[in-house]
Scaffold this active site. Structure first.
Site, mmCIF file in Angstrom:
data_model
loop_
_atom_site.group_PDB
_atom_site.id
_atom_site.type_symbol
_atom_site.label_atom_id
_atom_site.label_comp_id
_atom_site.label_asym_id
_atom_site.label_seq_id
_atom_site.Cartn_x
_atom_site.Cartn_y
_atom_site.Cartn_z
ATOM 1 N N LYS A 208 0.717 -1.443 -0.100
ATOM 2 C CA LYS A 208 -0.161 0.118 -0.091
ATOM 3 C C LYS A 208 0.785 1.148 -0.114
ATOM 4 O O LYS A 208 0.345 2.298 -0.474
ATOM 5 C CB LYS A 208 -0.881 -0.125 1.362
ATOM 6 C CG LYS A 208 -1.914 -1.151 1.087
ATOM 7 C CD LYS A 208 -3.306 -0.859 1.798
ATOM 8 C CE LYS A 208 -4.292 -1.857 1.668
ATOM 9 N NZ LYS A 208 -3.947 -3.383 1.606
HETATM 10 C C1 LIG Z 1 -4.553 -4.276 1.001
HETATM 11 C C2 LIG Z 1 -3.604 -5.692 0.921
HETATM 12 C C3 LIG Z 1 -4.125 -6.851 -0.047
HETATM 13 C C4 LIG Z 1 -5.156 -6.552 -0.815
HETATM 14 O O1 LIG Z 1 -5.203 -5.718 -1.755
HETATM 15 P P1 LIG Z 1 -6.447 -5.061 -2.751
HETATM 16 O O2 LIG Z 1 -6.128 -4.089 -3.446
HETATM 17 O O3 LIG Z 1 -7.516 -4.829 -1.708
HETATM 18 O O4 LIG Z 1 -7.017 -6.320 -3.355
HETATM 19 C C5 LIG Z 1 -3.218 -7.884 0.061
HETATM 20 N N1 LIG Z 1 -2.270 -7.744 0.678
HETATM 21 C C6 LIG Z 1 -1.753 -6.933 1.647
HETATM 22 C C7 LIG Z 1 -0.432 -7.186 2.391
HETATM 23 C C8 LIG Z 1 -2.552 -6.018 1.561
HETATM 24 O O5 LIG Z 1 -2.037 -5.079 2.663
#
Ligand SMILES: *Cc1c(COP(=O)(O)O)cnc(C)c1O
Length: 473
Positions: free
Chosen positions: A112
């Site tokens: 993120k």
């Molecule tokens: C947010 C997140 C996801 C999922 O991603 P999306 O864009 O919501 O599908 C997967 N792995 C981790 C570690 C995350 O923080």
């Protein structure tokens, strides 16, 4: 470039407007009116380009006329300067045509950061240019909160209020939020569940008196600018592995469908992709959909990959808009059905269109632990022999559900193993170490306030904190 709502019934917005707004007025999500095209020759140039340079070229058409080239370039350089690796998205060769793309070298150790560091710089730039300020409110079950806080820390034009369910996030996750001690960072431990936190955010967005006092913004994954920043690493990875002359596949650990939708967006811009594997934990709504054509809500269960513990995937609506040929009325019909009955079914044509590219797979906690253990065992003498549970799910899917083994498959590694250290340790007996910049996380002083699950108490708190922060700058 203009942006339209997936439900076709909200004002058309410019890039800066989309950046600062949340949901569209008709309940839909904003998407670009048309996709910029990257020619075969242009795509080829990305194979050897610096990540920041590629990001600039890929993002530029979306903010043309709104963000000056020099400003965009500086925002990108600053965002990725915070990463603890040569590039924000290095590839690790696992053999057998499998590649791990490590997206977790940012400040909070999850993918993120790639989008959020960029978003923080964009917010700051647009707000200071317009002489505005915003109040960001959000709910987090872990990764989003820390990435958002880290991205806007110390920015005078922004106050961020991040609510987490008291006692229900891991200690690493709470500390990554609560130890950021700046005047504009406000951590709330709400006496309730994650759903209570989310409901509270929605209720405040729907409270006209409160909104009149605070210009509200959201940084959750429905924000278009986050998706946009994530398109970049699909293109850099694929072109390093032979695209556009030959296709590449991706396996993506999926929750809200934001990350994998960014990969799909890359295909709309010209990138040849053979398969997207949508990898889930036991919260398998997408796997069931990709098997049957029916999207049906069930409860949520807690797993060892909490960032994928979702009941619905909001960004799937963006895919529906694309595969229906930008038919906002059709998307609105499906979404209304979903809202009222908890279920909808796509047509045979729509289903075929989606499953040409997307395949689902889901794995329970036991299988995830086995994958982490197996990865460690087969790479026991390599330095980077640990993976986090979210990554393990994508890797398991890549091994089991790959359509064409002659096509390179990139597995997205979305979190550092130390972020989910307990699960990794119980699978391998090895406790992954936090990187140097976080090694004293458990000694740092925390600051957060515990508030009751009561909207007027939270709104009063926000009023007070915002006026204190304003008075201090
Ligand atoms: C947010 C997140 C996801 C999922 O991603 P999306 O864009 O919501 O599908 C997967 N792995 C981790 C570690 C995350 O923080």
């Amino acid at each position: 470039m203009k942006f339209v709502s997936t439900r076709g019934n909200a004002p058309v917005l410019s890039f800066d407007e989309v950046l600062l707004s949340g949901l569209a007025a008709d309940g839909g999500l904003y998407v670009p009116e048309q996709w910029p095209a990257l020619s075969h020759d242009t795509l080829k140039t990305f194979a050897s380009m610096r990540y920041e340079e590629a990001a600039f070229k890929i993002i530029r058409p979306f903010c043309a006329g709104v963000i000056a080239d020099e400003d965009l370039f500086n925002i990108i350089e600053t965002a990725y300067g915070t990463f603890n690796s040569d590039t924000p998205a290095p590839l690790r060769d696992l053999g057998d045509g499998l590649w791990l793309m490590e997206l977790y070298h940012g400040p909070t150790l999850a993918f993120k950061d790639v989008a959020m560091q960029f978003l923080g710089g964009m917010f700051d730039h647009v707000l200071s240019k317009q002489g505005k300020r915003v109040t960001i409110i959000g709910a987090t079950s872990g990764d989003t909160g820390s990435a958002a806080i880290e991205a806007v820390r110390g920015k005078d034009a922004i106050d961020i209020f991040m609510m987490h369910p008291k006692g229900l996030v891991s200690e690493v996750q709470r500390r990554q939020m609560s130890t950021v001690r700046e005047n504009n960072i406000h951590n709330i431990a709400l006496e309730g569940t994650f759903d209570d936190c989310q409901d509270m955010v929605k209720a405040m967005f729907n409270d006209p008196a409160f909104r009149a006092r605070h210009p509200l913004s959201a940084v959750n994954s429905i924000n278009w600018a986050r998706i946009m920043a994530q398109i970049v690493y699909y293109i850099t990875a694929a072109t390093q592995l032979g695209a556009p002359d030959s296709p590449v596949s991706f396996s993506v650990p999926t929750g809200n469908f934001g990350n994998v939708f960014a990969g799909y967006a890359a295909t709309r811009m010209g990138l040849p992709v053979e398969q997207f594997l949508v990898a889930s934990n036991s919260n398998d709504i997408l796997t069931r959909f990709l098997d049957s054509g029916t999207m049906e809500m069930k409860g949520v269960s807690a797993t060892t990959s909490p960032s994928m513990d979702i009941q619905i995937s909001s960004n799937f609506e963006r895919l529906l808009y694309e595969i229906t040929g930008h038919d906002g009325a059709r998307v609105a019909e499906l979404m209304e059905k979903f809202q009222s009955t908890g279920r909808y079914q796509v047509s045979d044509d729509e289903f075929r269109e989606i499953t040409t590219l997307f395949t689902g797979a889901c794995f329970d906690d036991e299988r995830v632990a086995a994958e982490i253990k197996n990865y460690h065992a087969t790479r026991h003498n390599k330095p980077d022999n640990l993976i986090d549970p979210h990554t393990a799910i994508a890797l398991a899917a890549a091994r089991e559900n790959r359509r064409d083994p002659s096509v390179p498959m990139v597995v997205l590694s979305t979190a550092h193993p130390a972020k989910f250290g307990d699960t990794v340790k119980s699978a391998t007996t090895i406790a992954p170490q936090l990187p140097d910049h976080l090694s004293d996380l458990f000694e740092r002083e925390e600051s957060y306030d515990i508030l009751p699950n009561d909207m007027s108490a939270v709104e009063d708190y926000i009023d007070t904190k915002v006026s204190q922060h304003k008075a201090s700058v």
